[in-house]
Design an enzyme around this catalytic site. Structure first.
Site, PDB file in Angstrom:
ATOM      1  N   GLY A   1      14.578 -16.450  11.675  1.00 59.05           N
ATOM      2  CA  GLY A   1      13.644 -15.333  11.812  1.00 59.05           C
ATOM      3  C   GLY A   1      12.242 -15.847  12.077  1.00 59.05           C
TER       4      GLY A   1
ATOM      5  N   GLU B   1       2.688  -9.639  22.928  1.00 58.70           N
ATOM      6  CA  GLU B   1       3.602  -8.653  22.341  1.00 58.70           C
ATOM      7  C   GLU B   1       2.981  -8.034  21.084  1.00 58.70           C
ATOM      8  OE1 GLU B   1       7.413 -10.312  21.333  1.00 58.70           O
ATOM      9  OE2 GLU B   1       7.797  -8.816  19.774  1.00 58.70           O
TER      10      GLU B   1
ATOM     11  N   ARG C   1      -5.320  24.194   3.096  1.00 60.25           N
ATOM     12  CA  ARG C   1      -5.674  24.279   1.680  1.00 60.25           C
ATOM     13  C   ARG C   1      -7.155  24.627   1.516  1.00 60.25           C
ATOM     14  NH1 ARG C   1      -2.037  21.374  -1.789  1.00 60.25           N
ATOM     15  NH2 ARG C   1      -3.381  22.086  -3.485  1.00 60.25           N
TER      16      ARG C   1
ATOM     17  N   GLY D   1       7.171 -10.750  13.810  1.00 62.11           N
ATOM     18  CA  GLY D   1       6.489 -11.559  12.790  1.00 62.11           C
ATOM     19  C   GLY D   1       6.103 -10.670  11.628  1.00 62.11           C
TER      20      GLY D   1
END
Lengths: 365, 378
Positions: free
Chosen positions: B131, B242, B268, B361
């Protein structure tokens, strides 16, 4: 898209930082630092050339503050209130005679002011007793938490009521102005921080800056938010600098502690929060004609003030016991960071202002 | 300093927003519940010229830049982070990688098909036992005169169950460590190649993810991507961009969370029952979104100018992903059990956001990357 500083901006940043490292020290007394800053021309940066200044843009002025704050955050903060906030307000809202009187003196560093931080809750509710007609303001009351130096001759009070948004300029030596003793603070030690009493102080027309625009206090608020963010950024950059150096010098278990992943993670977090604050401040200050909204300026401050305390705390942690004694500057940075954090701390004022502006925008109000 | 988008960027962003609302929005819920990838929408995305951003016109692209491509990803992610993930794997991990590292012949052969949406692309680095330590990969490419024989497994590969073109990495010199890695192009289907498992993920459902098996798969020599044993550079430059590219998914998640919180608070507010913690949450998400957007666009802009962006890209994805996850967690806390129903977008954003602190990562690896850059240990 251009994501970097211009060559001129980089020069101002680098030169001011080098100068500050060589000349300013946290231990120096306030007046000494101020004189050096004046000689170096740092008060002249934001003032337009027609009044003898440099005419630098807002970001360049903030970069100078950030660089000073890397060495001495309290001097940077007091200077920023002059160069980032007051210079802009006098330019925008002063009459010609007021500008003639104030701006050249400000440029030379000859005119220092005592003033409050709008960000501090105490100042938002200045208890001034106002009796006004169209010409004169007669003010009595106590002004809390005023930033002040021994050389300051003029008090600037922001005034906001239904009719008037103005700056009131009071003479500090006047018998109607009573200075209370300065408070000792846990951080930002070079700041003089005290209460003032006004007793029937009568402001003449020439000592009132702007009586119309309701944008004046909003402008002060926005610029102060960016000024405080620049100080916070200087503290964070200083933390990163010291943390990186120390982590590579300090050896334990036969190697620099920078080799340990827990220390590396802290370094990454210090860098990350510093960088996010930096980008947000620079981008906002770069907007054309400084057309940022108060919400945008407060968001910058919310980020910087939220980031600066954990950044300083983690830096002390990397130093271990040495971070807790005065041999190294990081304990001071930690205390100074807390001051900035407290300005948005318990009140949640900043968060509320940002959220309500976004909700109002959504509702089309 | 000027972070404003130019007209080319704005056009790409607006086209993608329009596409996402018109075609993707009606399917986002079904994609999540059934874990189904909408092939027909993919073709439409290609037909709308949204799959060719950052690719030159001579290869069927739009001739725009990587910022335009990332902005399209951000717009798609606002409606479906999963679809945007598949888009990013296809365009940035596969097509842009091929553009940077491929030969003319390779680019001519494959880029037009990727840009039109006829083909779907994917990229494979991770393996079942490899990994974070990507350079320790065990997949092996044995050299023959006419090409390579591949054996090994890959894991967690986005788009692989539906892909037509796969870029993958394998060891061509098992004794040379990271200097013995090469990159390859593989047309699918291929003999000996199989998707051994389609993974059932907790989030990002609708973006198909697979485990791959290479059993004596032949790759011809002309499908070597970049130079032999220099795949390390291809991997590392690709990973940086990436990270910046995929950060846009986090920006979209934060924008969506902010809108949910503001809508809810406004409701609200009208009922005068707005609790104070709403203000903190809204102000926090707003500053997180604005600051991480600058970090992301800066990394993309520097990449566009061919700068090395290891630290900047790691910063962008570390901060945007952690803050997007926090935003999603706290938005769900705000909406409470109403938001936990399968049809409510709040719980989907929360599940989707979790992938972004793991994939490309982990946060831990990103911190180490930043620290090593700061310490000059790269």
């Amino acid at each position: 898209m251009n994501t970097e500083l211009s060559t001129e901006q980089l020069l101002i940043q680098e030169n001011t930082y080098k100068w500050a490292v060589d000349n300013l020290s946290v231990q120096d007394d306030f007046d000494h630092c101020h004189n050096l800053l004046s000689e170096q021309g740092l008060f002249a940066l934001p003032v337009s050339e027609s009044y003898g200044g440099v005419g630098a843009d807002l970001l360049a002025t903030l970069l100078s503050i950030e660089s000073i704050a890397q060495v001495n955050p309290s001097i940077a903060l007091y200077t920023a209130m002059h160069t980032v906030v007051l210079a802009d307000l006098f330019h925008r809202y002063g009459t010609d005679p007021q500008k003639q009187q104030i701006l050249p003196a400000l440029t030379e560093g000859q005119m220092l002011f005592a003033l409050p931080l709008l960000q501090s809750m105490e100042c938002l509710h200045l208890p001034v007793d106002l009796k006004s007609d169209s010409q004169l303001f007669d003010v009595s009351g106590q002004c809390h938490q005023i930033l002040h130096s021994e050389q300051a001759k003029t008090l600037v009070l922001p005034l906001a009521n239904e009719e008037h948004h103005a700056l009131l300029l009071a003479e500090i030596g006047h018998p109607a102005v009573e200075l209370q003793p300065a408070h000792q603070l846990a951080g930002m030690q070079n700041l003089h921080w005290r209460h003032l009493n006004l007793t029937d102080y009568v402001f003449q027309q020439e000592n009132v800056v702007n009586q119309q625009s309701h944008l004046l206090l909003e402008r002060w608020h926005s610029l102060e938010a960016l000024a405080l963010s620049a100080v916070a950024l200087g503290i964070m950059k200083s933390c990163l600098h010291h943390a990186l150096n120390y982590a590579q010098q300090r050896e334990q278990f036969g190697q620099p502690i920078a080799n340990f992943q827990l220390i590396q993670a802290k370094l990454a977090d210090i860098y990350a929060e510093t960088e996010l604050s930096r980008l947000l401040l620079y981008q906002t200050a770069s907007l054309t004609d400084s057309e940022f909204t108060l919400t945008e300026a407060l968001t910058v401050f919310h980020q910087a003030a939220s980031a600066v305390e954990p950044v300083a705390e983690q830096t002390v942690q990397i130093f271990g016991g040495y971070g807790y004694i005065r041999d190294f500057p990081v304990e001071q940075l930690w205390r100074d960071a807390k001051f900035i954090r407290l300005l948005i701390g318990g009140s949640q004022q900043v968060q509320r202002q940002i959220a309500e502006a976004l909700i109002a925008e959504q509702e089309g109000i | 300093m000027d972070f404003a988008l130019d007209n080319m960027h704005l056009a790409a962003q607006q086209a993608a927003e329009k596409f996402a609302l018109q075609y993707l929005s009606p399917l986002a819920l079904e994609m999540d519940i059934a874990d189904s990838f909408p092939q027909d929408i993919w073709q439409k995305l290609g037909a709308a010229h949204l799959l060719g951003a950052g690719l030159p016109e001579e290869f069927g692209g739009q001739g725009s830049d990587v910022i335009s491509a990332a902005l399209i990803g951000e717009a798609l992610a606002y409606v479906s982070p999963a679809f945007s993930l598949s888009y990013g794997a296809h365009l940035n991990l596969c097509a842009h990688n091929l553009l940077r590292n491929g030969t003319e012949a390779q680019k001519k052969a494959y880029l037009p098909k990727l840009a039109s949406g006829e083909w779907i692309g994917a990229l494979a680095i991770t393996e079942p036992n490899i990994g974070s330590d990507a350079m320790g990969m065990q997949c092996v490419a044995q050299q023959r005169d006419d090409g390579f024989i591949i054996n090994g497994n890959k894991m967690f590969i986005t788009n692989s169950p539906v892909a037509d073109l796969l870029i993958f990495y394998a060891k061509t010199d098992t004794a040379a460590g990271k200097r013995g890695i090469s990159a390859f192009l593989l047309e699918l289907p291929a003999e000996g190649f199989s998707v051994s498992r389609r993974l059932d993920k907790v989030g990002m459902r609708g973006s198909p993810t697979g485990e791959l098996r290479f059993d004596n798969v032949f790759v011809p020599r002309q499908n070597l991507l970049g130079k032999l044993n220099q795949g390390y550079k291809v991997v590392m430059s690709g990973l940086d961009i990436e990270r910046a590219f995929l950060s846009t998914i986090n920006l979209a998640v934060m924008r969506h969370c902010l809108e949910i919180c503001i809508d809810y608070a406004a409701l609200r507010h009208k009922q005068s029952t707005k609790p104070q913690q709403y203000d903190s949450l809204i102000a926090d998400i707003y500053r997180w979104q604005r600051s991480t957007r600058l970090a992301t666009y800066r990394a993309l802009s520097l990449a566009q100018q061919q700068h090395r962006i290891s630290k900047e890209a790691a910063l962008a994805i570390l901060t945007s992903s952690e803050k997007a996850l926090r935003a999603a967690e706290q938005t769900l806390d705000l909406v409470q059990l109403m938001g936990f129903r399968s049809e409510n977008v709040a719980q989907r954003l929360w599940r989707d956001a979790k992938l972004m602190v793991i994939g490309a990562g982990t946060s831990e690896i990103r911190r180490l990357l930043i620290a090593r850059e700061l310490l000059g240990q790269r």
